[in-house]
Design a protein around this motif. Structure first.
Motif, PDB file in Angstrom:
ATOM      1  N   LEU A 143      -4.727  -7.467  -0.448  1.00  0.00           N
ATOM      2  CA  LEU A 143      -3.298  -7.481  -0.157  1.00  0.00           C
ATOM      3  C   LEU A 143      -2.626  -8.734  -0.709  1.00  0.00           C
ATOM      4  CD1 LEU A 143      -0.750  -6.468   1.361  1.00  0.00           C
ATOM      5  CD2 LEU A 143      -1.639  -7.621   3.400  1.00  0.00           C
TER       6      LEU A 143
ATOM      7  N   LYS B 118      -1.015   0.986  -3.789  1.00  0.00           N
ATOM      8  CA  LYS B 118      -2.302   0.355  -4.066  1.00  0.00           C
ATOM      9  C   LYS B 118      -3.383   0.973  -3.166  1.00  0.00           C
ATOM     10  CE  LYS B 118      -0.776  -2.826  -6.960  1.00  0.00           C
ATOM     11  NZ  LYS B 118      -1.247  -2.942  -8.362  1.00  0.00           N
TER      12      LYS B 118
ATOM     13  N   TYR C 127       0.809  -1.219   0.000  1.00  0.00           N
ATOM     14  CA  TYR C 127       0.000   0.000   0.000  1.00  0.00           C
ATOM     15  C   TYR C 127       0.847   1.276   0.000  1.00  0.00           C
ATOM     16  CZ  TYR C 127      -3.770  -3.214   1.103  1.00  0.00           C
ATOM     17  OH  TYR C 127      -4.668  -4.248   1.055  1.00  0.00           O
TER      18      TYR C 127
ATOM     19  N   TRP D  76      -6.457   1.119  -0.524  1.00  0.00           N
ATOM     20  CA  TRP D  76      -6.717   0.277   0.638  1.00  0.00           C
ATOM     21  C   TRP D  76      -7.823  -0.738   0.381  1.00  0.00           C
ATOM     22  CZ3 TRP D  76      -3.518  -0.237   4.580  1.00  0.00           C
ATOM     23  CH2 TRP D  76      -2.605   0.779   4.837  1.00  0.00           C
TER      24      TRP D  76
END
Length: 391
Positions: free
Chosen positions: A150, A144, A139, A146
């Protein structure tokens, strides 16, 4: 006894920690596998002869488990006779890896159950470091949003399989908390980081498996602490469901029912022999192609036929039987939680049993290997085998 010397035990401890932590922190999968060769496979082979009495003890105490493991590995090797795998030698070598991995744990037991729990604790803390690094890198450096799922680092880069590794660590960390104050701080921070990783991965299978395992924790722990954990888990699950409702529901069932139905049809085509170990296959469902069945048992049935699936089921149930015998010890309670979580995780993904050491091993061969350590838990005198719940 060579394996009981201090330098040998340090070598074994490094091997176990490497398996637990380097899966995330090793620079590459090649280095991870090479490290396993140096720190885990090699010491096992070096100490094999000097530890022959140890293996005799395991055979005497856990004959059923040993027998079904031998039969499963034997049937897997036999299936190479009709397998369409590209490299049969590689597939056979992987069976040898599994064999050596399982032999590693009775030798590791020479460290004592308490030290093995300490190694698992430090392994969980190490994975917490990996979780923090993954979050910052994904992140922060990759910028990226939120809302994106992930992808971790190393071999936990898959949002589903990585979540299973992290959730397994949460299970054993909650069952075996440390006693020292300074270590409790590290333990608490690591748990928060592992939890954040799980939420950001958005893996519903890992979350559901962890939820059920922690809610059921009082069934085998039977203490106030487990009841508090169970109640807190329910509250957190309700809050999480309310906050992330749209995100949870938008992916639907991820074609799992369709994949399962198509997998059963494939099993029916080769019910007794299967396709053979390592054979490539794809599951056609809902107009898409999937590279595996997203279920451990149907995957095994496709590769090894119904006999292979039943043998794995026997291995898994024999593992439960050994754990259940020691459910009144801290080590047995932790393994009970890990076994239940792994059983649930197998239903949603982790369709790899005989691949090289990877994330799936945390919910397949790791519980089986740790179950062999229970021989020495049961061997203690009644007043000694009640291992403290804290480290």
């Amino acid at each position: 006894m060579m394996y009981a010397r201090r330098w040998a035990q340090i070598w074994l401890a490094i091997g176990f920690l490497w398996f637990l932590v380097a899966i995330a922190l090793a620079p590459s999968n090649k280095i991870y596998q090479q490290g396993l060769l140096l720190f885990l496979w090699l010491p096992t082979l070096v100490f094999l002869w000097s530890a022959r009495a140890v293996f005799a003890q395991v055979w005497s105490a856990q004959r059923g488990l040993c027998l079904v493991v031998f039969l499963l590995l034997g049937w897997s090797a036999l299936s190479l006779g009709w397998s369409a795998a590209d490299d049969l030698g590689r597939e056979f070598k992987r069976l040898m890896y599994i064999s050596v991995f399982l032999m590693f744990f009775p030798i590791l037991a020479s460290l004592g159950v308490q030290r093995i729990m300490q190694l698992l604790l430090w392994g969980g803390i190490g994975l917490g470091v990996a979780a923090l690094y993954s979050i910052i890198y994904y992140y922060g450096f990759l910028d990226k949003p939120w809302s994106a799922r992930l992808w971790g680092v190393g071999e936990i880069s898959h949002p589903i399989l990585g979540a299973y590794v992290i959730a397994a660590a949460v299970i054993w960390m909650l069952h075996w908390p440390p006693q020292q104050r300074w270590l409790q701080a590290l333990w608490g921070v690591a748990l928060l980081l592992l939890g954040a990783f799980l939420v950001l991965c958005q893996s519903r299978g890992a979350a559901l498996g962890l939820l059920i395992s922690l809610v059921a924790m009082p069934l085998w722990c039977r203490d106030r602490r487990s009841c508090v954990i169970s109640a807190a888990t329910i509250v957190a699950a309700i809050a999480g469901f309310i906050v992330m409702y749209s995100m949870i529901m938008e992916r639907g069932s991820s074609f799992r029912p369709e994949i399962f139905k198509a997998s059963l049809q494939m099993i029916a085509e080769h019910p007794w022999l299967g396709l053979g170990l390592g054979s490539f296959y794809e599951v056609s469902a809902a107009g898409q192609q999937f590279d595996h069945t997203h279920n451990m048992f149907t995957h095994i049935a496709i590769e090894l036929g119904i006999p292979g699936m039943l043998l794995w089921l026997a291995v898994w149930l024999c593992t439960l039987r050994e754990i259940w015998k020691t459910r009144d010890t801290a080590f047995g309670k932790g393994l009970m939680g890990l076994w239940l979580f792994s059983t649930l995780a197998m239903q949603f993904d982790a369709a790899s049993l005989t691949g090289t050491p990877r994330a799936e091993w945390f919910i397949s061969w790791l519980p089986v290997g740790l179950a062999t350590v229970l021989v020495w838990v049961r061997a203690r005198a009644p007043g000694c085998d009640k291992i403290s719940g804290s480290i």
